[in-house]
Design an enzyme around this catalytic site. Structure first.
Site, PDB file in Angstrom:
ATOM      1  N   ASP A   1       0.829  -1.215   0.000  1.00  0.00           N
ATOM      2  CA  ASP A   1       0.000   0.000   0.000  1.00  0.00           C
ATOM      3  C   ASP A   1       0.860   1.259   0.000  1.00  0.00           C
ATOM      4  O   ASP A   1       1.941   1.287   0.604  1.00  0.00           O
ATOM      5  CB  ASP A   1      -0.909  -0.020   1.245  1.00  0.00           C
ATOM      6  CG  ASP A   1      -2.036   1.003   1.140  1.00  0.00           C
ATOM      7  OD1 ASP A   1      -2.290   1.497   0.031  1.00  0.00           O
ATOM      8  OD2 ASP A   1      -2.656   1.305   2.176  1.00  0.00           O
TER       9      ASP A   1
ATOM     10  N   HIS B   1       3.370   3.419  -8.904  1.00  0.00           N
ATOM     11  CA  HIS B   1       3.180   1.993  -9.176  1.00  0.00           C
ATOM     12  C   HIS B   1       4.424   1.409  -9.856  1.00  0.00           C
ATOM     13  O   HIS B   1       4.838   0.292  -9.578  1.00  0.00           O
ATOM     14  CB  HIS B   1       1.951   1.763 -10.057  1.00  0.00           C
ATOM     15  CG  HIS B   1       0.656   2.126  -9.379  1.00  0.00           C
ATOM     16  ND1 HIS B   1       0.352   1.728  -8.096  1.00  0.00           N
ATOM     17  CD2 HIS B   1      -0.421   2.848  -9.804  1.00  0.00           C
ATOM     18  CE1 HIS B   1      -0.860   2.184  -7.762  1.00  0.00           C
ATOM     19  NE2 HIS B   1      -1.328   2.878  -8.775  1.00  0.00           N
TER      20      HIS B   1
ATOM     21  N   LEU C   1      11.176 -20.627  -4.085  1.00  0.00           N
ATOM     22  CA  LEU C   1      10.103 -19.757  -3.586  1.00  0.00           C
ATOM     23  C   LEU C   1       8.841 -19.898  -4.449  1.00  0.00           C
ATOM     24  O   LEU C   1       8.940 -19.958  -5.674  1.00  0.00           O
ATOM     25  CB  LEU C   1      10.587 -18.296  -3.647  1.00  0.00           C
ATOM     26  CG  LEU C   1       9.526 -17.217  -3.373  1.00  0.00           C
ATOM     27  CD1 LEU C   1       9.161 -17.205  -1.891  1.00  0.00           C
ATOM     28  CD2 LEU C   1      10.048 -15.839  -3.803  1.00  0.00           C
TER      29      LEU C   1
HETATM   30  C1  FPP Z   1      -1.488   0.278  -3.517  1.00  0.00           C
HETATM   31  O1  FPP Z   1      -1.081   1.608  -3.598  1.00  0.00           O
HETATM   32  C2  FPP Z   1      -0.955  -0.511  -4.612  1.00  0.00           C
HETATM   33  C3  FPP Z   1      -1.691  -1.083  -5.612  1.00  0.00           C
HETATM   34  C4  FPP Z   1      -3.157  -0.961  -5.719  1.00  0.00           C
HETATM   35  C5  FPP Z   1      -1.069  -1.834  -6.707  1.00  0.00           C
HETATM   36  C6  FPP Z   1       0.188  -2.558  -6.368  1.00  0.00           C
HETATM   37  C7  FPP Z   1       0.856  -2.975  -7.619  1.00  0.00           C
HETATM   38  C8  FPP Z   1       2.201  -3.004  -7.797  1.00  0.00           C
HETATM   39  C9  FPP Z   1       3.157  -2.688  -6.743  1.00  0.00           C
HETATM   40  C10 FPP Z   1       2.781  -3.398  -9.118  1.00  0.00           C
HETATM   41  C11 FPP Z   1       2.247  -4.648  -9.714  1.00  0.00           C
HETATM   42  C12 FPP Z   1       2.797  -5.851  -9.086  1.00  0.00           C
HETATM   43  C13 FPP Z   1       2.811  -7.066  -9.660  1.00  0.00           C
HETATM   44  C14 FPP Z   1       3.329  -8.241  -8.919  1.00  0.00           C
HETATM   45  C15 FPP Z   1       2.328  -7.264 -11.027  1.00  0.00           C
HETATM   46  P1  FPP Z   1      -2.206   2.718  -3.739  1.00  0.00           P
HETATM   47  O2  FPP Z   1      -2.361   3.054  -5.184  1.00  0.00           O
HETATM   48  O3  FPP Z   1      -3.466   2.253  -3.087  1.00  0.00           O
HETATM   49  O4  FPP Z   1      -1.559   3.891  -2.960  1.00  0.00           O
HETATM   50  P2  FPP Z   1      -2.343   5.005  -2.132  1.00  0.00           P
HETATM   51  O5  FPP Z   1      -3.116   4.276  -1.068  1.00  0.00           O
HETATM   52  O6  FPP Z   1      -1.253   5.858  -1.593  1.00  0.00           O
HETATM   53  O7  FPP Z   1      -3.234   5.715  -3.097  1.00  0.00           O
END
Ligand code: FPP
Length: 260
Positions: free
Chosen positions: A34, A51, A145
């Site tokens: 997050d 991201h 893993l």
């Molecule tokens: C949360 O941050 C993150 C996500 C919704 C997406 C996570 C995805 C990745 C790290 C990349 C993809 C990974 C793989 C394995 C394909 P947020 O956008 O909710 O952040 P915020 O809460 O600060 O808005």
């Protein structure tokens, strides 16, 4: 270097001290990644840049898991609730998954990593479904893993799908209702191939599960880290494992059991 005295009082050199020495390592670590958006916004960057940097943190988490000897690493990559985000951000997240599989799959395979995917495939496009199948098939015999990508995953959605399938079996006479117990339910979940998580980590300082592994996390240790996902490096991972290592797990009983 550690040193200790032997029987004659002489100092002997022991193995070099490392920052992972004596840690009890969880078999299954599950992570709610997050804070990508907040990480980026705090730097005047676009959410998508957050991201993109989050993807680097994914690679670090895989490496540290391998170094520690963690057997299963589950990453919450796209939740069943993330569909409410702006279409462009959704497209970007799907693009990142595509890129991850296209760019990293060969390397993961060479490192003996087995890839598994959990979540509903229902709303996914056929090219994404094809890539997910490819990643699972190519790596299915690997024994290092297990990297579990939770994509279009939600705990309630998983439980609903599972209960519906069990209900259909009961209605069709294939399964007596009396056979439904915790073990049967676990064996019908997306996660049936792996043990429950020992440690759930959430970055960004938020303290909730947000529909992640609701059934499976019943006895997981929860660690909330006050940093955003792109900043999750080896040191942060070790901090979470150290915290896990220091906890006494009782699983509802009274005798403290050391973490596995
Ligand atoms: C949360 O941050 C993150 C996500 C919704 C997406 C996570 C995805 C990745 C790290 C990349 C993809 C990974 C793989 C394995 C394909 P947020 O956008 O909710 O952040 P915020 O809460 O600060 O808005």
């Amino acid at each position: 270097m550690n040193s200790k005295a032997n029987d004659s009082g002489a100092e002997i050199l022991a193995t070099p001290a490392t920052d992972t020495e004596g840690l009890s390592v969880p078999r299954h670590v599950a992570i709610i990644m997050d804070g990508n958006g907040r990480w980026a916004q705090g730097r005047g960057l676009s959410r998508t840049e957050g991201h993109r940097r989050g993807m680097e943190a994914v690679r670090n988490a895989v490496e540290t898991s391998r170094e520690l000897g963690v057997s299963y690493l589950t990453l919450f990559s796209f939740s069943s609730e993330n569909w409410t985000r702006p279409p462009l951000e959704i497209q970007f997240l799907f693009g990142l998954l595509r890129l991850f599989i296209q760019r990293d799959l060969a390397d993961l395979n060479a490192k003996n990593v087995r890839v598994r995917v959990i979540g509903s495939r229902e709303r996914l496009t056929s090219d994404i479904k094809g890539l997910l199948d490819k990643a699972e098939t190519l790596t299915m015999r690997n024994r290092g893993l297990t990297l579990v990508i939770a994509f279009n995953y939600g705990g309630r959605d998983e439980l609903t799908r599972t209960m519906r399938a069990i209900g259909e079996d009961v209605a069709a006479g294939r399964l007596p209702a009396s056979a439904i117990d915790e073990q049967l339910i676990s064996s019908r979940l997306d996660t049936s191939f792996m043990p429950d998580p020992d440690l759930v980590i959430r970055t960004s300082g938020e303290m909730r599960l947000s529909n992640f592994l609701l059934w499976q996390a019943a006895y997981a240790e929860l660690v909330f880290l006050p940093l955003y996902w792109p900043d999750f490096d080896r040191a942060a991972y070790l901090e979470a494992v150290r915290e896990f290592s220091s906890r006494a797990r009782r699983f509802g009983g009274i005798a403290a059991r050391r973490s596995p």
